[in-house]
Design an enzyme around this catalytic site. Structure first.
Site, PDB file in Angstrom:
ATOM      1  CG  ASP A  43      -0.986  31.889  39.893  1.00  0.00           C
ATOM      2  OD1 ASP A  43      -1.838  32.785  40.500  1.00  0.00           O
ATOM      3  OD2 ASP A  43      -0.644  32.143  38.499  1.00  0.00           O
ATOM      4  NE  ARG A  44      -0.515  38.744  41.626  1.00  0.00           N
ATOM      5  CZ  ARG A  44      -1.531  40.029  41.456  1.00  0.00           C
ATOM      6  NH1 ARG A  44      -2.917  39.816  40.776  1.00  0.00           N
ATOM      7  NH2 ARG A  44      -1.053  40.882  42.029  1.00  0.00           N
ATOM      8  CB  THR A  47       5.916  40.053  10.249  1.00  0.00           C
ATOM      9  OG1 THR A  47       5.916  40.997   9.044  1.00  0.00           O
ATOM     10  CG2 THR A  47       4.778  40.326  11.045  1.00  0.00           C
ATOM     11  CG  ASN A  58      -4.367  27.995  31.571  1.00  0.00           C
ATOM     12  OD1 ASN A  58      -5.305  27.547  32.171  1.00  0.00           O
ATOM     13  ND2 ASN A  58      -3.656  29.081  31.931  1.00  0.00           N
TER      14      ASN A  58
END
Length: 254
Positions: free
Chosen positions: A102-103, A182, A10
């Site tokens: 990709d996998r 946080t 991406n």
């Protein structure tokens, strides 16, 4: 003969070359670099004779990259995709076309390093886990990756400054186990969620199948999770590229 292999994501393009049967992986380039520098950012010793690519990225960007390759190097890029069966591996998906390329290539890369059984963890935008035994892909999981979870949480706090904190505080994180603000709470919480998920899947598969899976980890967030993994593993950042090369070499021999 120079072969160029592109793993198009991406934001970045990972790439490797095979010159006279010698494999070399290079530093990834961003789409921003490509937009400003053109294909000169791929520092190849000469124009490639053939270009192979796989992609899980934006289709429009991929089309632009393919066009640039044709114009700059006068070669037509060849897309490699997932198959039902190849190189001693059979897809576990009922519809193999649904398995991310990709996998598939990461699993092929893993089998080029290990004999199975092996578990492949790809820690990227999505975190995926795939298991292989006796040449059979057993299936896997897909969950949000670290960055995806963190950005989602930060955005949904309705505190825009927190979004920036989560992106920048990771490199400044202290050694304390528990967070005291946080942003660090999101970072630490998502990290432990991710690693606990991986550790539990490996534990359950080992117990269910009465074996000891080897573990191999790749992906952009791999370095962030490695220190908390309970099992021995290999970190291979160019696993997808290695899988692409293995498949191309196998096809060439047929």
């Amino acid at each position: 003969m120079l072969k160029l292999f592109l793993d198009v994501g991406n934001s970045f393009v990972k790439w490797a070359t095979v010159l006279d049967n010698t494999y070399e992986v290079h530093e990834a380039v961003s789409f921003e670099q490509i937009e400003t520098e053109g294909l000169s950012c791929f520092d190849v010793v000469k124009s490639p004779d053939v270009v192979y690519f796989s992609s899980v990225g934006d289709a429009h960007r991929v089309d632009e990259l393919k066009l640039a390759i044709q114009e700059h190097w006068q070669v037509f890029p060849i897309q490699l995709t997932a198959q039902k069966q190849c190189c001693g591996l059979t897809s576990g998906y009922t519809d193999f076309n649904q398995l991310g390329d990709d996998r598939w290539f990461a699993m092929q890369g893993a089998l080029g390093i290990y004999s199975d059984p092996v578990i492949v963890v790809d820690a990227g935008t999505a975190l995926t886990i795939d298991a292989i035994q006796d040449g059979q892909h057993l299936g896997g999981f897909i969950v949000p990756g670290l960055y995806t979870m963190r950005v989602s949480l930060a955005k949904n706090t309705q505190n825009l400054s927190l979004f920036n904190d989560v992106e920048t505080v990771d490199s400044e994180r202290k050694d304390n186990l528990l967070a005291t603000n946080t942003a660090e709470g999101i970072l630490g919480g998502t990290l432990y969620m991710t690693v606990s998920f991986i550790n539990q899947v490996v534990f359950d598969l080992n117990n269910q199948l009465k074996t000891q899976f080897k573990l191999i980890i790749t992906g952009g967030d791999a370095r962030k999770i490695c220190s908390l993994i309970d099992y021995e593993f290999d970190y291979v950042p160019d696993l997808v590229l290695q899988g692409m090369v293995n498949i191309e070499e196998s096809i060439k021999k047929e």
